[in-house]
Motif scaffolding. Structure first.
Motif, PDB file in Angstrom:
ATOM      1  N   PRO A  73       7.835  12.390   4.139  1.00  0.00           N
ATOM      2  CA  PRO A  73       6.897  11.455   4.501  1.00  0.00           C
ATOM      3  C   PRO A  73       5.702  10.952   3.552  1.00  0.00           C
ATOM      4  N   HIS A  74       5.102   9.550   3.601  1.00  0.00           N
ATOM      5  CA  HIS A  74       3.997   9.693   2.850  1.00  0.00           C
ATOM      6  C   HIS A  74       3.136  10.723   2.717  1.00  0.00           C
ATOM      7  N   GLN A  75       2.766  11.258   1.527  1.00  0.00           N
ATOM      8  CA  GLN A  75       1.992  12.580   1.358  1.00  0.00           C
ATOM      9  C   GLN A  75       0.295  12.333   1.559  1.00  0.00           C
ATOM     10  N   ARG A 128     -11.055   4.823   7.374  1.00  0.00           N
ATOM     11  CA  ARG A 128     -11.791   5.413   8.585  1.00  0.00           C
ATOM     12  C   ARG A 128     -10.692   6.399   9.032  1.00  0.00           C
ATOM     13  N   GLY A 129     -10.809   7.536   8.359  1.00  0.00           N
ATOM     14  CA  GLY A 129      -9.599   8.538   8.380  1.00  0.00           C
ATOM     15  C   GLY A 129      -9.289   8.872   9.635  1.00  0.00           C
ATOM     16  N   PRO A 130     -10.171   9.418  10.782  1.00  0.00           N
ATOM     17  CA  PRO A 130      -9.488   9.867  12.016  1.00  0.00           C
ATOM     18  C   PRO A 130      -8.946   8.915  12.549  1.00  0.00           C
ATOM     19  N   GLU A 131      -9.352   7.541  12.555  1.00  0.00           N
ATOM     20  CA  GLU A 131      -8.575   6.567  13.188  1.00  0.00           C
ATOM     21  C   GLU A 131      -7.144   6.138  12.639  1.00  0.00           C
ATOM     22  N   LEU A 132      -7.020   6.365  11.519  1.00  0.00           N
ATOM     23  CA  LEU A 132      -5.807   6.189  10.950  1.00  0.00           C
ATOM     24  C   LEU A 132      -4.866   7.355  11.364  1.00  0.00           C
ATOM     25  N   TYR A 133      -5.378   8.519  11.072  1.00  0.00           N
ATOM     26  CA  TYR A 133      -4.618   9.472  11.550  1.00  0.00           C
ATOM     27  C   TYR A 133      -4.177   9.505  12.897  1.00  0.00           C
ATOM     28  N   ALA A 169       0.841  -1.133  -0.107  1.00  0.00           N
ATOM     29  CA  ALA A 169       0.125  -0.055  -0.079  1.00  0.00           C
ATOM     30  C   ALA A 169       0.838   1.229   0.052  1.00  0.00           C
ATOM     31  N   CYS A 170       0.741   2.166   0.946  1.00  0.00           N
ATOM     32  CA  CYS A 170       1.327   3.477   0.813  1.00  0.00           C
ATOM     33  C   CYS A 170       2.768   3.428   1.418  1.00  0.00           C
ATOM     34  N   ALA A 171       3.024   2.152   1.997  1.00  0.00           N
ATOM     35  CA  ALA A 171       4.397   2.109   2.236  1.00  0.00           C
ATOM     36  C   ALA A 171       5.238   1.187   1.160  1.00  0.00           C
TER      37      ALA A 171
HETATM   38  O1  UT7 Z   1      -2.754   7.096   2.329  1.00  0.00           O
HETATM   39  C1  UT7 Z   1      -3.135   6.373   3.358  1.00  0.00           C
HETATM   40  C2  UT7 Z   1      -2.798   6.897   4.791  1.00  0.00           C
HETATM   41  N1  UT7 Z   1      -4.050   7.796   5.120  1.00  0.00           N
HETATM   42  C3  UT7 Z   1      -4.204   8.383   6.087  1.00  0.00           C
HETATM   43  O2  UT7 Z   1      -3.172   8.108   7.140  1.00  0.00           O
HETATM   44  C4  UT7 Z   1      -5.290   9.398   6.224  1.00  0.00           C
HETATM   45  C5  UT7 Z   1      -5.658   9.724   7.603  1.00  0.00           C
HETATM   46  N2  UT7 Z   1      -6.867  10.617   7.856  1.00  0.00           N
HETATM   47  C6  UT7 Z   1      -6.926  11.566   7.379  1.00  0.00           C
HETATM   48  O3  UT7 Z   1      -6.185  12.249   6.533  1.00  0.00           O
HETATM   49  C7  UT7 Z   1      -8.042  12.422   7.878  1.00  0.00           C
HETATM   50  O4  UT7 Z   1      -8.722  11.806   9.152  1.00  0.00           O
HETATM   51  C8  UT7 Z   1      -9.004  12.969   6.939  1.00  0.00           C
HETATM   52  C9  UT7 Z   1      -8.646  13.979   5.848  1.00  0.00           C
HETATM   53  C10 UT7 Z   1      -9.570  11.712   6.059  1.00  0.00           C
HETATM   54  C11 UT7 Z   1     -10.264  13.270   7.380  1.00  0.00           C
HETATM   55  O5  UT7 Z   1     -10.170  14.665   8.144  1.00  0.00           O
HETATM   56  P1  UT7 Z   1     -10.635  14.859   9.671  1.00  0.00           P
HETATM   57  O6  UT7 Z   1     -10.217  16.118  10.263  1.00  0.00           O
HETATM   58  O7  UT7 Z   1     -10.154  13.539  10.392  1.00  0.00           O
HETATM   59  O8  UT7 Z   1     -12.151  14.825   9.741  1.00  0.00           O
HETATM   60  P2  UT7 Z   1     -13.428  13.794  10.143  1.00  0.00           P
HETATM   61  O9  UT7 Z   1     -13.336  12.584   9.188  1.00  0.00           O
HETATM   62  O10 UT7 Z   1     -13.158  13.882  11.654  1.00  0.00           O
HETATM   63  O11 UT7 Z   1     -14.653  14.664   9.513  1.00  0.00           O
HETATM   64  C12 UT7 Z   1     -14.980  15.701  10.482  1.00  0.00           C
HETATM   65  C13 UT7 Z   1     -16.396  16.177   9.640  1.00  0.00           C
HETATM   66  C14 UT7 Z   1     -17.436  15.157   9.899  1.00  0.00           C
HETATM   67  O12 UT7 Z   1     -18.682  15.747   9.956  1.00  0.00           O
HETATM   68  P3  UT7 Z   1     -19.397  15.845  11.607  1.00  0.00           P
HETATM   69  O13 UT7 Z   1     -19.373  14.561  11.969  1.00  0.00           O
HETATM   70  O14 UT7 Z   1     -18.381  16.632  12.120  1.00  0.00           O
HETATM   71  O15 UT7 Z   1     -20.497  16.425  10.980  1.00  0.00           O
HETATM   72  C15 UT7 Z   1     -17.303  14.526   8.352  1.00  0.00           C
HETATM   73  O16 UT7 Z   1     -18.508  13.995   7.990  1.00  0.00           O
HETATM   74  O17 UT7 Z   1     -16.240  16.472   8.314  1.00  0.00           O
HETATM   75  C16 UT7 Z   1     -16.957  15.852   7.543  1.00  0.00           C
HETATM   76  N3  UT7 Z   1     -16.462  15.377   6.381  1.00  0.00           N
HETATM   77  C17 UT7 Z   1     -16.234  16.214   5.299  1.00  0.00           C
HETATM   78  N4  UT7 Z   1     -16.920  17.472   5.180  1.00  0.00           N
HETATM   79  C18 UT7 Z   1     -16.683  17.981   3.854  1.00  0.00           C
HETATM   80  C19 UT7 Z   1     -15.352  14.342   5.737  1.00  0.00           C
HETATM   81  N5  UT7 Z   1     -15.231  14.468   4.918  1.00  0.00           N
HETATM   82  C20 UT7 Z   1     -15.461  15.615   4.383  1.00  0.00           C
HETATM   83  C21 UT7 Z   1     -15.606  16.317   3.056  1.00  0.00           C
HETATM   84  N6  UT7 Z   1     -16.007  17.524   2.863  1.00  0.00           N
HETATM   85  N7  UT7 Z   1     -14.635  15.556   1.956  1.00  0.00           N
END
Ligand code: UT7
Length: 346
Positions: A270-272, A235-240, A134-136
């Protein structure tokens, strides 16, 4: 092995490599990048998805990503990046002994992307295989290249990280569609007088498989009428949270394994995945202010395995770092699988 089956030229108990050559050092000689022609700005996505430029920039730092056209495949993009790496190194394809492709989005599956890339390059009688991390993926493939050279199996290895993430992303899923992108980066790795690729620190945790990865198997898709996908879900926030708490220690171990201190580094690549995340990891690492932190994600989005070589290419194009300077590479993603190493920049 019986005496009869000892290969020609060998005898029972004889050496299988000339002693001093057993660990031949390697270095990235050059990198090459391929970025698809079509850029997709945040405003374009907000016309079809419930999202906004302000949200994407604030949460990810991404302003633009790339969308491959039908002719821009994992194979053609990878070959184009590889050709640029060969040209930058001043080497012909005849110098290449092996092509290692890192990809998670090659939907052809077999024959491997690497074999097809080798054919596209006109590389004859070369080893070729894919690495799935994957990303690694770039980190893993780079360490494979280092090991092939160290063990005497190859003098030059083309590491090609190529991703067409648009084939795996659900265009209606705003949690992934705003992040992922298409593109390819390649590195020509060659035997060198002194070590230019440090030992890798790595790991994986399959208990987190559900945090990021393909939601269905291809077999499920085949057997289920009307099935959409498979798609890559996250599940972005967990991965973050996992990445910013676990990855700094992995990165520090790689710096230590290279016999360096953070202050010796010139760049952190780092991975972007997300600019906010990159900055959080850099902060937790305690990187000195002089270390250039790659931010290719802003204009390119997240290209999974291709993101690190693409980011190195941009640093080179911008003359942001000197050739030979040490850079810390850190990859992490679906699996989860991760890895880090320090390299001397090409
Ligand atoms: O490549 C593999 C490795 N990838 C990673 O490591 C990615 C790690 N995670 C992330 O980069 C971040 O978690 C994301 C960019 C994916 C998401 O950012 P976040 O700050 O963690 O946002 P969240 O998922 O907690 O969402 C916050 C709010 C939610 O709404 P409520 O529940 O607060 O009402 C989401 O539903 O933002 C909402 N949301 C969006 N709103 C507008 C989620 N995606 C979007 C969107 N546009 N695209």
């Amino acid at each position: 092995m019986t005496a009869e089956s000892v290969p020609k030229g060998g005898t029972r108990g004889s050496r299988i490599a000339a002693g001093p050559r057993l660990a031949i050092p390697a270095r990235i000689l050059a990198v090459g990048a391929y970025r698809p022609g079509r850029g997709v700005a945040n405003a374009e996505l907000s016309r079809t998805l419930d999202t906004s430029d302000a949200w994407i920039v604030k949460r990810t730092g991404i302003r633009r990503r790339c969308a491959a056209s039908p002719g821009e495949t994992v194979v053609t993009m990878g070959a184009a990046a590889a050709e640029k790496a060969l040209a930058a190194a001043g080497r012909s394809v005849d110098a290449v002994d092996c092509v290692v492709a890192a990809t998670m989005s090659y939907t052809g599956q077999s024959p491997s992307a690497a074999v097809q890339i080798a054919r596209e390059l006109g590389a004859k009688r070369v080893g070729a295989f894919d690495v799935s991390a994957a990303c690694a993926g770039f980190n893993y493939a780079l360490d494979v290249a280092r090991s092939l050279i160290a063990g005497g199996s190859a003098r030059h290895v083309l590491v090609v990280a190529s991703e067409r993430m648009s084939d795996l992303i659900d265009p209606g899923d705003r949690t992934t569609a705003v992040i992922f992108s298409d593109g390819a980066g390649a590195a020509l790795v060659g035997a060198y007088g002194e070590p230019g690729i440090g030992p890798m620190t790595w790991g994986s945790d399959g208990s987190l498989a559900g945090v990021a990865g393909q939601d269905l198997t291809w077999a499920h898709f085949r057997d289920t009428p009307g099935c959409r996908g498979p798609y890559f879900r996250m599940r972005g926030p967990e991965l973050y949270r996992w990445a910013i708490s676990e990855m700094p220690a992995v990165a520090l171990r790689a710096v230590d394994a290279a016999g360096l201190d953070l202050a010796d580094l010139a760049a952190f690549v780092p991975h972007q995945a997300n600019l906010r995340m990159i900055e959080a990891i850099a902060d937790r690492l305690g990187l000195p202010g002089h270390v250039v932190v790659a931010r290719d994600v802003e204009d390119q989005g997240n290209t999974s395995a291709a993101s690190i070589p693409l980011a190195i290419s941009r640093l080179k194009e911008e003359c942001a770092v000197a050739s030979g300077a040490p850079a810390l590479l850190l990859g992490f993603g679906a699996g989860v699988a991760y890895g880090a190493q320090v390299i001397r920049l090409p």
